[in-house]
Design a protein around this motif. Structure first.
Motif, PDB file in Angstrom:
ATOM      1  N   LYS A 181       0.833  -1.202   0.000  1.00 34.53           N
ATOM      2  CA  LYS A 181       0.000   0.000   0.000  1.00 34.53           C
ATOM      3  C   LYS A 181       0.870   1.256   0.000  1.00 34.53           C
ATOM      4  O   LYS A 181       0.558   2.245  -0.675  1.00 34.53           O
ATOM      5  N   GLN A 182       1.970   1.215   0.755  1.00 26.66           N
ATOM      6  CA  GLN A 182       2.845   2.382   0.806  1.00 26.66           C
ATOM      7  C   GLN A 182       3.461   2.664  -0.560  1.00 26.66           C
ATOM      8  O   GLN A 182       3.604   3.824  -0.964  1.00 26.66           O
ATOM      9  N   ASN A 184       2.104   1.882  -3.453  1.00 28.53           N
ATOM     10  CA  ASN A 184       1.010   2.413  -4.267  1.00 28.53           C
ATOM     11  C   ASN A 184       0.749   3.881  -3.977  1.00 28.53           C
ATOM     12  O   ASN A 184       0.591   4.701  -4.877  1.00 28.53           O
ATOM     13  N   ASP A 185       0.693   4.219  -2.677  1.00 24.02           N
ATOM     14  CA  ASP A 185       0.372   5.586  -2.288  1.00 24.02           C
ATOM     15  C   ASP A 185       1.481   6.559  -2.664  1.00 24.02           C
ATOM     16  O   ASP A 185       1.221   7.707  -3.054  1.00 24.02           O
ATOM     17  N   HIS A 189      -0.238   3.877  -8.895  1.00 19.51           N
ATOM     18  CA  HIS A 189      -0.665   2.519  -9.235  1.00 19.51           C
ATOM     19  C   HIS A 189       0.125   1.908 -10.384  1.00 19.51           C
ATOM     20  O   HIS A 189       0.198   0.685 -10.502  1.00 19.51           O
ATOM     21  N   GLY A 218      -5.784  -7.832  -5.707  1.00 20.41           N
ATOM     22  CA  GLY A 218      -4.927  -6.873  -5.034  1.00 20.41           C
ATOM     23  C   GLY A 218      -3.492  -7.352  -4.981  1.00 20.41           C
ATOM     24  O   GLY A 218      -2.886  -7.714  -5.984  1.00 20.41           O
ATOM     25  N   ASP A 219      -2.940  -7.363  -3.766  1.00 19.60           N
ATOM     26  CA  ASP A 219      -1.561  -7.836  -3.578  1.00 19.60           C
ATOM     27  C   ASP A 219      -1.541  -9.204  -2.904  1.00 19.60           C
ATOM     28  O   ASP A 219      -0.595  -9.548  -2.210  1.00 19.60           O
ATOM     29  N   SER A 359      -8.278  -1.558   6.834  1.00 17.81           N
ATOM     30  CA  SER A 359      -8.534  -1.691   5.404  1.00 17.81           C
ATOM     31  C   SER A 359      -9.853  -2.422   5.145  1.00 17.81           C
ATOM     32  O   SER A 359     -10.175  -3.401   5.828  1.00 17.81           O
ATOM     33  N   ASP A 361     -10.309  -4.369   2.859  1.00 18.25           N
ATOM     34  CA  ASP A 361      -9.927  -5.730   2.490  1.00 18.25           C
ATOM     35  C   ASP A 361      -9.916  -6.655   3.696  1.00 18.25           C
ATOM     36  O   ASP A 361      -9.984  -7.874   3.564  1.00 18.25           O
TER      37      ASP A 361
END
Length: 566
Positions: A181-182, A184-185, A189, A218-219, A359, A361
């Motif tokens: 996530k880090q 991605n942020d 993307h 996702g991951d 999250s 998720d």
């Protein structure tokens, strides 16, 4: 027919009629000689009519000629029509898949009445290529090329069945990236997608040929391991996979570091069936994540005294709903031509008093498995409708709906109540359903769709193009909108196939009178390309990230002030 018409029954007139036909047409005698050929046939085979007439299929490779003649002989011998799919090489050397329809006809000749074969050829190459592509996408993740969740289900079912017959064990390893996530942020993307591709290659390089690696969303990845001693085999593989991420990943010109958390479950030791096996591996993975990640854990080897993680999440999620710790964030949906906001997608957020942001998720799957989704989903729909009622009349709100909600028989009533208490017009509420939610859909789901359409709300098919049966989904269910899966948009700059797929989806939307939204727009080049393609609506970080209601209302006020000033 000719005797009653002013048309003269001449060879030239017959040839003119055949030449007007767009499909290749030939007629052959008992010796396989071509005696009639129309213009389309001459063009297809790249042979002048003078050379084609009297030929013995010399324009075809010998092996293809043998196939043609075998079918010819069958029609001559039986007198029965035949339809056969064949591979043919044309005059340019291009390979085509054709459907050849052959029928026996008897005609008067100088030597008496003779049998002939009339053959009509239909080129179905593009159709077969599209079917092959659809079949590939049905079982593969378009971003990484790995097996997807649908293929995983089949693979796991086959492995479990084979295990029962051979008395061997199946290892299931669920892997989640720590730190994704880090990345991605911070880098976007596109960088995140490149990281996932590298991860896929590393995982594939550390498993045996008999193992199956899948990306399930996702991951999160999965490995089905068969044919080794367990649990030693699963533990050894988990260690290899964790070590595979010790080296940083080069994404563009940037090196990024991630680690892996792995949950393990074995069949039949840890589960009696496929679903239980997956759920138990998921529990183990969640326990690893809660303990800090970067490690692996088997389902039946939790630290002493640790509570099953699903029950922890369930209990705290129920409390969060009661105490108001759940909120909604809104991500804009914009017009494809001028980027004006035409709607917002409502996204659930959970702020835990001790753990911070949780999250979706993590808590949405738990809500679905435990039945909390009915209560949570009802709150989300009502809250979203109340918020949207304060927006301009042309702005809609979109809410995600799960398969569990569609099947419980209460969805239509939930929507009616939300619209009644908020005063929101039905056409301003859009319900988004992922294609995966329609797999194995029951009669109750179809009934729910019908009830929702009677209410007048809009229905959108999310992740269009990445599932197993996108076309059949829009054929079976009364959708108003399709959302192009973000994997195609993210590859728009570098993958010609993604461009072709997006164009095809836009064409489908136009033909079926369905609105189309492209999700995952993060770069100006993607927005420009989609605008030139005529995509009606866009969504993505380039156009706006999810924001709280206060910020949405603030932007709306600023926009109104701007209009008044002009």
């Amino acid at each position: 027919m000719f005797s009653r018409s002013t048309i003269r029954a001449t060879v030239d007139n017959l040839q003119a009629v055949l030449n007007a036909m767009p499909l290749p047409v030939i007629m052959k005698d008992r010796s396989h000689r071509v005696v009639v050929a129309n213009d389309a046939a001459c063009t297809f085979f790249g042979t002048p009519r003078e050379a084609l007439l009297g030929s013995l299929d010399e324009q075809l490779p010998e092996d293809q000629r043998a196939v043609f003649w075998k079918v010819d002989n069958q029609v001559f011998e039986t007198g029965e029509p035949n339809e056969n799919e064949e591979v043919v090489t044309d005059a340019k050397g291009d390979v085509h898949v054709i459907v050849t329809r052959k029928r026996l006809v008897e005609l008067d000749t100088n030597d008496g009445r003779e049998p002939f074969i009339l053959a009509i050829l239909s080129d179905v190459t593009k159709i077969r290529e599209a079917e092959a592509r659809a079949a590939y996408l049905a079982e593969h993740d378009p971003l990484t090329g790995l097996s997807n969740r649908n293929r995983l289900t089949d693979t796991l079912a086959e492995a479990v069945a084979a295990s029962g017959r051979s008395q061997t064990k199946v290892g299931l390893l669920l892997l989640d990236l720590d730190g994704f996530k880090q990345v991605n942020d911070r880098y976007g993307h596109v960088a995140g997608d490149e990281l996932l591709r590298v991860v896929a290659r590393r995982l594939s390089g550390h498993v045996r040929s008999g193992d199956t690696v899948s990306r399930i969303g996702g991951d999160e990845f999965c490995v089905v391991q068969v044919g080794v001693q367990q649990p030693a085999g699963a533990f050894a593989l988990a260690k290899r996979l964790i070590r595979a991420f010790e080296e940083p990943v080069l994404v563009g010109q940037t090196r990024v570091s991630v680690s892996a958390s792995i949950g393990i479950a074995l069949f039949p030791d840890d589960a009696s069936g496929m679903d239980e096996l997956y759920n138990n591996a998921d529990m183990a993975l969640y326990a690893v994540k809660r303990s800090g990640g970067g490690s692996y854990l088997r389902f039946d080897h939790f630290p002493e005294g640790q509570v099953w993680p699903e029950w922890d999440v369930e209990k705290e999620l129920r409390a969060a709903i009661t105490h108001g710790d759940i909120s909604l964030a809104y991500q804009p949906l914009c017009d494809g031509m001028d980027s004006v906001v035409v709607g917002y997608e409502a996204l659930a957020r959970w702020t835990h008093p001790e753990r911070g942001e949780i999250s979706p998720d993590v808590f949405i799957p738990v809500a679905e498995r435990t039945g909390i989704i009915r209560r949570l989903g009802a709150w989300i729909v009502e809250r979203a409708c109340r918020d949207a009622a304060m927006w301009p009349d042309h702005v809609r709100v979109s809410v995600n709906v799960s398969s569990t909600q569609l099947e419980d028989g209460h969805m239509a009533g939930t929507v009616r109540h939300a619209l009644d208490v908020s005063g929101l017009a039905p056409r301003r509420l859009e319900l988004e359903i992922k294609e995966s939610a329609l797999i194995g859909a029951t009669e109750m789901v179809a009934q729910t769709f019908s009830q929702l359409k009677e209410i007048g709300v809009l229905l959108a098919l999310d992740d269009f193009g990445a599932g197993t049966s996108s076309i059949s989904s829009i054929q079976r269910m009364p959708f108003d909108r399709i959302k192009i899966d973000r994997s195609f948009v993210s590859n728009l700059d570098s993958d010609a196939r993604s461009v072709a797929i997006i164009r095809a989806i836009l064409a489908i939307g136009k033909e079926l009178d369905l609105s189309v939204t492209a999700a995952g727009v993060e770069h100006e080049s993607q927005r420009i390309a989609l605008r030139h393609m005529g995509c009606p609506e866009l969504q993505g970080f380039l156009l706006g990230r999810p924001e709280p209601l206060s910020r949405v209302n603030e932007r709306a006020e600023q926009a109104n002030e701007g209009k008044e000033a002009t």
